[in-house]
Design a protein around this motif. Structure first.
Motif, mmCIF file in Angstrom:
data_model
loop_
_atom_site.group_PDB
_atom_site.id
_atom_site.type_symbol
_atom_site.label_atom_id
_atom_site.label_comp_id
_atom_site.label_asym_id
_atom_site.label_seq_id
_atom_site.Cartn_x
_atom_site.Cartn_y
_atom_site.Cartn_z
ATOM 1 N N VAL A 69 0.867 -1.183 0.000
ATOM 2 C CA VAL A 69 0.000 0.000 0.000
ATOM 3 C C VAL A 69 0.907 1.238 0.000
ATOM 4 O O VAL A 69 1.663 1.458 0.944
ATOM 5 N N PRO A 70 0.865 2.060 -1.051
ATOM 6 C CA PRO A 70 1.795 3.201 -1.119
ATOM 7 C C PRO A 70 1.425 4.310 -0.143
ATOM 8 O O PRO A 70 0.284 4.423 0.294
ATOM 9 N N ARG A 71 2.423 5.100 0.186
ATOM 10 C CA ARG A 71 2.186 6.328 0.949
ATOM 11 C C ARG A 71 2.145 7.463 -0.085
ATOM 12 O O ARG A 71 3.082 7.616 -0.873
ATOM 13 N N ILE A 72 1.080 8.252 -0.096
ATOM 14 C CA ILE A 72 0.843 9.212 -1.175
ATOM 15 C C ILE A 72 0.880 10.640 -0.635
ATOM 16 O O ILE A 72 0.210 10.971 0.347
ATOM 17 N N ILE A 73 1.657 11.490 -1.317
ATOM 18 C CA ILE A 73 1.841 12.884 -0.925
ATOM 19 C C ILE A 73 1.426 13.761 -2.106
ATOM 20 O O ILE A 73 1.835 13.512 -3.247
ATOM 21 N N SER A 74 0.636 14.766 -1.854
ATOM 22 C CA SER A 74 0.187 15.647 -2.943
ATOM 23 C C SER A 74 1.338 16.529 -3.415
ATOM 24 O O SER A 74 2.313 16.760 -2.694
ATOM 25 N N GLY A 75 1.199 17.050 -4.634
ATOM 26 C CA GLY A 75 2.223 17.953 -5.160
ATOM 27 C C GLY A 75 2.374 19.194 -4.310
ATOM 28 O O GLY A 75 3.482 19.691 -4.091
ATOM 29 N N GLN A 76 1.276 19.708 -3.781
ATOM 30 C CA GLN A 76 1.322 20.899 -2.936
ATOM 31 C C GLN A 76 2.067 20.618 -1.634
ATOM 32 O O GLN A 76 2.894 21.422 -1.186
ATOM 33 N N GLU A 77 1.782 19.475 -1.017
ATOM 34 C CA GLU A 77 2.490 19.106 0.211
ATOM 35 C C GLU A 77 3.984 18.960 -0.053
ATOM 36 O O GLU A 77 4.816 19.384 0.759
ATOM 37 N N TRP A 78 4.312 18.367 -1.192
ATOM 38 C CA TRP A 78 5.718 18.142 -1.519
ATOM 39 C C TRP A 78 6.460 19.465 -1.733
ATOM 40 O O TRP A 78 7.615 19.609 -1.324
ATOM 41 N N ARG A 79 5.805 20.427 -2.350
ATOM 42 C CA ARG A 79 6.456 21.724 -2.564
ATOM 43 C C ARG A 79 6.816 22.383 -1.245
ATOM 44 O O ARG A 79 7.898 22.968 -1.098
ATOM 45 N N ARG A 80 5.918 22.283 -0.285
ATOM 46 C CA ARG A 80 6.220 22.870 1.027
ATOM 47 C C ARG A 80 7.390 22.135 1.685
ATOM 48 O O ARG A 80 8.287 22.745 2.269
ATOM 49 N N LEU A 81 7.371 20.818 1.596
ATOM 50 C CA LEU A 81 8.462 20.032 2.186
ATOM 51 C C LEU A 81 9.796 20.373 1.545
ATOM 52 O O LEU A 81 10.799 20.546 2.237
ATOM 53 N N THR A 82 9.833 20.470 0.221
ATOM 54 C CA THR A 82 11.111 20.736 -0.452
ATOM 55 C C THR A 82 11.647 22.126 -0.108
ATOM 56 O O THR A 82 12.860 22.305 0.013
ATOM 57 N N GLN A 83 10.753 23.094 0.055
ATOM 58 C CA GLN A 83 11.212 24.432 0.462
ATOM 59 C C GLN A 83 11.896 24.376 1.824
ATOM 60 O O GLN A 83 12.963 24.963 2.033
ATOM 61 N N GLY A 84 11.278 23.646 2.750
ATOM 62 C CA GLY A 84 11.859 23.527 4.083
ATOM 63 C C GLY A 84 13.151 22.733 4.088
ATOM 64 O O GLY A 84 14.107 23.070 4.808
ATOM 65 N N ILE A 85 13.202 21.675 3.282
ATOM 66 C CA ILE A 85 14.413 20.852 3.214
ATOM 67 C C ILE A 85 15.563 21.636 2.604
ATOM 68 O O ILE A 85 16.699 21.593 3.088
ATOM 69 N N GLU A 86 15.300 22.366 1.509
ATOM 70 C CA GLU A 86 16.356 23.167 0.875
ATOM 71 C C GLU A 86 16.927 24.187 1.856
ATOM 72 O O GLU A 86 18.148 24.374 1.943
ATOM 73 N N GLN A 87 16.048 24.852 2.596
ATOM 74 C CA GLN A 87 16.499 25.833 3.574
ATOM 75 C C GLN A 87 17.399 25.168 4.618
ATOM 76 O O GLN A 87 18.461 25.690 4.978
ATOM 77 N N ARG A 88 17.004 24.002 5.057
ATOM 78 C CA ARG A 88 17.748 23.281 6.098
ATOM 79 C C ARG A 88 19.106 22.840 5.578
ATOM 80 O O ARG A 88 20.125 22.960 6.273
ATOM 81 N N VAL A 89 19.147 22.331 4.373
ATOM 82 C CA VAL A 89 20.398 21.847 3.785
ATOM 83 C C VAL A 89 21.377 23.001 3.564
ATOM 84 O O VAL A 89 22.580 22.871 3.818
ATOM 85 N N GLN A 90 20.877 24.133 3.112
ATOM 86 C CA GLN A 90 21.738 25.308 2.950
ATOM 87 C C GLN A 90 22.347 25.713 4.288
ATOM 88 O O GLN A 90 23.546 26.021 4.369
ATOM 89 N N ARG A 434 23.982 22.926 -7.156
ATOM 90 C CA ARG A 434 22.565 23.170 -6.897
ATOM 91 C C ARG A 434 22.053 22.084 -5.952
ATOM 92 O O ARG A 434 22.757 21.125 -5.667
ATOM 93 N N ILE A 435 20.833 22.266 -5.474
ATOM 94 C CA ILE A 435 20.221 21.292 -4.572
ATOM 95 C C ILE A 435 19.104 20.578 -5.331
ATOM 96 O O ILE A 435 18.230 21.217 -5.931
ATOM 97 N N GLN A 436 19.153 19.244 -5.319
ATOM 98 C CA GLN A 436 18.125 18.442 -5.989
ATOM 99 C C GLN A 436 17.517 17.474 -4.980
ATOM 100 O O GLN A 436 18.247 16.804 -4.243
ATOM 101 N N ILE A 437 16.204 17.388 -4.969
ATOM 102 C CA ILE A 437 15.497 16.495 -4.057
ATOM 103 C C ILE A 437 14.620 15.575 -4.890
ATOM 104 O O ILE A 437 13.747 16.031 -5.619
ATOM 105 N N VAL A 438 14.874 14.270 -4.810
ATOM 106 C CA VAL A 438 14.094 13.293 -5.570
ATOM 107 C C VAL A 438 12.667 13.287 -5.024
ATOM 108 O O VAL A 438 12.465 13.251 -3.803
ATOM 109 N N PRO A 439 11.656 13.341 -5.900
ATOM 110 C CA PRO A 439 10.260 13.444 -5.430
ATOM 111 C C PRO A 439 9.752 12.145 -4.806
ATOM 112 O O PRO A 439 9.265 11.256 -5.481
#
Length: 470
Positions: A69-90, A434-439
């Protein structure tokens, strides 16, 4: 407290990201799904997707349990997560560069000097050394937990040698083999480009003097390491050599690997060997896993080591409690993704509180990993809490404590049908120019009912993680 279920929260029905999957699921026969679970296990066994558990008498190679059973994340949720992750990694990279150079954050009093100076993860040998491209953490795994519809928190930063990406890739490939028709119905963003992106990212941080295509290799401790499958898998997927310390030597100021045509220079080394074992001339003299003299080559700028030596100070659990300050100090903004409230047991008031509330808290070793060396207070016995309290009182600086969160759940397929189980998520971040995050990332799931421990070494399993293309 009722945990937030990501597929069907109480009272509100199926959540939008699961609409497509739910309509497909209703058309499926339970017996077919059960057989597909067995098919997945056969695929994993044939592929050899295993991990070792240290300390077991048989040192058994285990299959990591996989739930279909997959775990499903919406595109909108993912955009918020990636913004936070990029900030943290920087911020993590800026922090590492600072503490090994000007140490401005220490002078500003935002992080205690003693926390760095007395920390075994801090390497004085890296003071004044700036890696090629200024990148310290080339591959990062950020562990994220969810407690509600819009409540995401970072549980841990894995800045040394984050593992598990091979499971992310194999989980997706297995699901596509088992349910090709499902991927026609639900548009899921791909993860299979990760090995290509990893190779490109590593090539982008080659030493300045390297012209043309750099030579990349993966350094493994060897066959008996718990993550050896992943080391071999990634080397194969990237089309680069998998090497051990005994295959390498320093030749004319460069690190070179043994080949049938003699020794060949390596420009970028993706190492899965811990700092202490990397160079017996600099660190542990008894190490047979590393390369004598590699740190001299590194300091001379003639090889890129990913991740850089000394990055462990950035994912130390005591440092974690300062991450909101670290992020604000280097980015000038508040953290997009919050931390879990943390008591530093090295502080007398915090220690007193933790000892008085062990039944409510999760207590972790500062340098611990894999779910070992921790106490989950609410599920521990009185005797276990008493014994752990003695260890905590004897070495308070070795521990931090956090509240027991009501982690979100996702359904798994059981003999009785779908049942909720707690999950976390480890997205993988590649850092170069650059910073790349696999979706997606690796979703780990606590297969035991009520358990909050998702680590595979502690009985957890994995799921395919879908980020919707919306």
């Amino acid at each position: 407290m009722v945990a937030f279920d990501e597929m069907s929260p109480e009272k509100s029905g199926i959540r939008r990201p699961y609409f497509g999957y739910d309509s497909w699921l209703k058309e499926q026969d339970t017996a077919r799904l059960t057989e597909k679970t067995r098919d997945a296990e056969r695929v994993f066994r044939k592929t050899g997707i295993t991990f070792a558990v240290y300390g077991e008498a048989e040192s058994a190679e285990r299959l990591i349990p996989f739930d279909i059973v997959p775990r499903i994340i919406s595109g909108q949720e993912w955009r918020r997560l990636t913004q936070g992750i990029e900030q943290r990694v920087q911020a993590l990279n800026a922090f590492l560069d600072d503490i090994y150079h000007r140490q401005e954050i220490l002078r500003a009093g935002r992080v205690p000097k003693d926390l760095i100076a007395n920390n075994e993860a801090f390497l004085p040998e890296m003071i004044g050394v700036r890696p090629p491209g200024g990148v310290y953490t080339h591959i990062i795994g950020v562990d994220i937990v969810r407690t509600g519809e819009d409540e995401f928190f970072v549980l841990e930063d894995n800045a040394r040698t984050p593992s598990g990406v091979s499971y992310m890739l194999e989980n997706r490939e297995t699901m596509m083999q088992l349910f090709p028709e499902l991927f026609q119905r639900v548009k899921v963003r791909p993860v299979e480009d990760y090995p290509k992106l990893l190779r490109q990212s590593l090539a982008a941080v080659r030493p300045d003097g390297v012209k043309g295509t750099p030579t990349i290799a993966v350094l493994t401790p060897g066959l008996y390491n718990s993550a050896y499958f992943e080391h071999a898998f990634l080397a194969d997927q990237m089309g680069v050599e998998l090497v051990e310390g005994q295959d390498l030597r320093v030749v004319d100021g460069h690190v070179a690997m043994r080949t049938t045509e003699g020794f060949k220079q390596i420009d970028v080394l993706y190492r899965r060997v811990d700092d202490a074992f990397l160079d017996p001339l600099t660190f542990n003299p008894d190490s047979a896993l590393g390369v004598p003299g590699i740190m001299d080559v590194y300091r001379a700028g003639n090889i890129t080591i990913a991740n850089a030596p000394g990055t462990g100070i950035a994912d130390d659990k005591a440092i974690y409690s300062y991450m909101p300050d670290i992020i604000e100090f280097y980015t000038g903004r508040k953290a997009i993704l919050g931390n879990i409230p943390t008591w530093r047991c090295s502080e007398p008031d915090s220690l007193k509180y933790v000892l008085e509330h062990l039944s409510e808290l999760v207590v972790k070793e500062v340098h611990g990993s894999g779910g070992y060396g921790m106490l989950v207070g609410p599920t521990a016995s009185k005797k276990e809490r008493e014994e752990f309290g003695k260890k905590l009182a004897a070495r308070p600086s070795n521990y931090i404590a956090q509240p027991t969160l009501s982690l979100s759940t996702c359904p798994i397929l059981t003999e009785k049908g779908l049942a909720p189980r707690h999950v976390d998520l480890r997205p993988y971040v590649l850092v170069s120019d650059r910073i790349q995050i696999v979706p997606g990332g690796l979703t780990r799931v606590a297969l035991k009912e009520g358990s909050l421990v998702v680590n595979s070494s502690q009985g957890g399993g994995t799921k395919d993680t879908w980020v919707l293309d919306d």
